[in-house]
Design an enzyme around this catalytic site. Structure first.
Site, PDB file in Angstrom:
ATOM      1  N   GLY A 171      -5.162 -18.297  33.959  1.00  0.00           N
ATOM      2  CA  GLY A 171      -4.049 -18.460  33.232  1.00  0.00           C
ATOM      3  C   GLY A 171      -3.341 -17.259  32.718  1.00  0.00           C
ATOM      4  O   GLY A 171      -2.360 -17.441  31.986  1.00  0.00           O
ATOM      5  N   HIS A 172      -3.806 -16.099  32.873  1.00  0.00           N
ATOM      6  CA  HIS A 172      -3.456 -14.906  32.716  1.00  0.00           C
ATOM      7  C   HIS A 172      -3.147 -13.988  33.696  1.00  0.00           C
ATOM      8  O   HIS A 172      -2.835 -12.728  33.735  1.00  0.00           O
ATOM      9  CB  HIS A 172      -4.595 -14.061  31.819  1.00  0.00           C
ATOM     10  CG  HIS A 172      -5.037 -14.921  30.667  1.00  0.00           C
ATOM     11  ND1 HIS A 172      -4.354 -15.367  29.486  1.00  0.00           N
ATOM     12  CD2 HIS A 172      -6.155 -15.328  30.387  1.00  0.00           C
ATOM     13  CE1 HIS A 172      -4.934 -16.050  28.481  1.00  0.00           C
ATOM     14  NE2 HIS A 172      -6.198 -15.998  28.963  1.00  0.00           N
ATOM     15  N   ASP A 199     -15.647 -16.090  25.373  1.00  0.00           N
ATOM     16  CA  ASP A 199     -16.103 -15.095  26.368  1.00  0.00           C
ATOM     17  C   ASP A 199     -17.106 -14.203  26.026  1.00  0.00           C
ATOM     18  O   ASP A 199     -18.126 -14.066  26.815  1.00  0.00           O
ATOM     19  CB  ASP A 199     -14.737 -14.299  26.570  1.00  0.00           C
ATOM     20  CG  ASP A 199     -13.641 -15.117  27.257  1.00  0.00           C
ATOM     21  OD1 ASP A 199     -13.851 -15.664  28.383  1.00  0.00           O
ATOM     22  OD2 ASP A 199     -12.445 -15.351  26.800  1.00  0.00           O
ATOM     23  N   HIS A 240      -3.340 -17.195  24.360  1.00  0.00           N
ATOM     24  CA  HIS A 240      -3.154 -18.656  24.653  1.00  0.00           C
ATOM     25  C   HIS A 240      -2.405 -19.384  23.630  1.00  0.00           C
ATOM     26  O   HIS A 240      -2.166 -20.640  23.450  1.00  0.00           O
ATOM     27  CB  HIS A 240      -4.847 -19.000  24.283  1.00  0.00           C
ATOM     28  CG  HIS A 240      -5.982 -18.300  24.943  1.00  0.00           C
ATOM     29  ND1 HIS A 240      -6.446 -17.474  24.259  1.00  0.00           N
ATOM     30  CD2 HIS A 240      -6.288 -18.124  26.135  1.00  0.00           C
ATOM     31  CE1 HIS A 240      -7.277 -16.658  25.131  1.00  0.00           C
ATOM     32  NE2 HIS A 240      -7.287 -17.126  26.158  1.00  0.00           N
TER      33      HIS A 240
END
Lengths: 331, 331
Positions: free
Chosen positions: A56-57, A110, A219
């Site tokens: 999504g990045h 992460d 996000h």
């Protein structure tokens, strides 16, 4: 949901397959581990550079795998860390005698996946180091981190360690360079709209028609302040002040200046922010040595932008100027 | 309006100033005529390649001025043709003994400005040709055109004539090449949302939450059909069928395949469209020789995409592969 998507569960695999189909000579896709890797990796004469994170990045990180950049990217699902065994399998696949450097933007999910993946890989003899990136000045701790978040500034760390590894630097030296670049890199972002994850199908948070989220995370996490939408120059000033004030700068300094789009903002608007930031730096006696105006690290379709400054010296500037290749074609 | 903008009247000049500030070594900005030009242009040994059009389609065309691409771009305001005297002044400034080629996407307003600007320049002895681009298969005539519209496929014409002019080809030869590429280039687009021009401050048209505009023009003009939003694969199939069926293709043909984002769609989604289009071509026996997945010709912040196919032969492929430089930095 106004998106090009089939089954939302297949969003990431279909994107990865598309990347591989578009780059058949240079990139390989390993579906079992969401892995995009250079076809010529691993190479015995270089440290392998790997970054994972949620998807999504894009273009971070699956679209910056290539010569002089990443050797591989192992993304998770949208806004989700990769599973630890993906990290482990990736490290094994990329293992070289010179070692593997795992780059991690500081988000707690992460960190956990990479710490565990590293441990598993090392137990099988893969020499591995982790380098945490934490360039976001917006907040000290955040919704999903202890300490500062890692955001678009990681691009400069990738470029520098990619170049260093390409010329054969040892793992210790590559780590030293990566830490050095991270230490002089600062970012702050602003969201004008929320983003819509494919699996959710609706905006991730509410932001009023006249509001913006200053200091937003990639996000959509809250930043410093939600307040009334301002003009482009005022926004550029606020972002720039935050990143300049966070490091000691003096007249005569040189910087790399990045204006990064968050996914839904056209590049025309990014240049309006760039114009102001460049002029404000000039007023402080700071010279822009390298300019970056594009999308580098996005939040799906979020309208918004971030400004990153990297304080340059000769060593960093040389690494940032080194040749590289990425799948993104501009001509 | 969720945009980075100061005074909407200054949207284009501020963007252009930003581009010039970010590229001080290679580009010059001439505010009197909205002109972005290469610092080393005009060059006596080459045809000057110029494209104008309305703004709001960035990176087209002001961000693709550079070696092997455009020598200059003279944009109008957002979605407005440049004034004829801007075209005239641009042609004069770019005049070389080998001549000036003016590229025009087929929109009636642009045709008029360029026809008149050409006449004015020729009356002062500037050797000038116009090449019209009309790659959009969606509609025969449209809201703002007689004949087909010129859209993202013009990128390939620019690249080919840019490369030909760089090696010193004469004006007749550059025009021949440009026409040849235009003749084998076909595009169709789809909008998922409307776009918001800064001066209007609200969406340019209404599109229901579950609707899409198939065959949309790059200013949001109606296309073939407004209908219910479909999945990514179905949309890719519809766009691809339209462009493939418009030229005689046979198994064994090679193509350049472009998936172009319209401004508000993240690159992740473009690769999902690319994946399907690539596979569908393979099923027809058509090989993708060159892949383009990015934003090339946008409609401000519109969510949407277009698919362009160029039928390749050795001559075109060599020109598309020639070196070039644009202001957009990807690493």
């Amino acid at each position: 949901m106004k998106k090009f998507v089939n089954d939302p569960k297949q969003f990431v695999p279909e994107m990865l397959e598309g990347i591989a189909l578009a780059n058949p000579d240079t990139l390989a896709y390993v579906p079992e581990y969401n892995l995009i890797m250079r076809k010529d990796a691993p190479r015995d004469d270089k440290v392998s550079i790997v970054q994972g994170s949620g998807s999504g990045h894009e273009p971070a990180h699956v679209m910056i795998v290539g010569k002089g950049m990443l050797d591989a990217a192992c993304p998770g699902d949208v806004f989700a860390a990769p599973p630890m065994d993906y990290v482990y399998e990736t490290a094994k696949k990329l293992a070289t005698p010179k070692g593997v450097l795992l780059l991690v933007n500081n988000y707690t999910g992460d960190r956990m996946a990479f710490d565990m993946g590293k441990e598993m890989a090392e137990s099988e003899g893969v020499r591995t180091e982790i380098l945490m990136i934490n360039d976001d000045v917006a907040v000290k701790d955040s919704t999903y981190t202890i300490g500062r978040r890692g955001v678009a500034g990681n691009f400069f760390v990738i470029k520098a360690v990619g170049a260093a590894s390409e010329r054969g630097d040892d793992l210790e030296e590559v780590v030293r360079i990566g830490k050095k670049v991270n230490d002089v890199t600062r970012t702050m972002g602003v969201a004008l709209t929320a983003c819509t994850p494919p699996a959710k199908g609706s905006p991730l948070f509410d932001l009023g028609a006249d509001e913006m989220e200053v200091g937003v995370g990639i996000h959509g996490e809250p930043g410093r302040e939600r307040r009334k939408l301002a003009g482009a120059d005022e926004i550029a000033d606020e972002l720039l002040d935050a990143v300049v004030d966070d490091l000691p700068y003096a007249s005569g300094d040189r910087v790399a200046l990045m204006v990064n789009g968050l996914g839904g903002t056209p590049i025309s608007e990014l240049y309006i922010l760039y114009r102001r930031a460049h002029k404000q730096l000039a007023d402080r006696g700071i010279t822009v040595g390298r300019s970056y105006v594009n999308e580098y690290c996005t939040s799906l379709d979020m309208a918004g932008a971030s400004i990153t400054l990297v304080k340059l010296d000769d060593e960093i500037e040389e690494l940032l100027a080194a040749p590289a290749e990425v799948p993104i074609r501009v001509f």
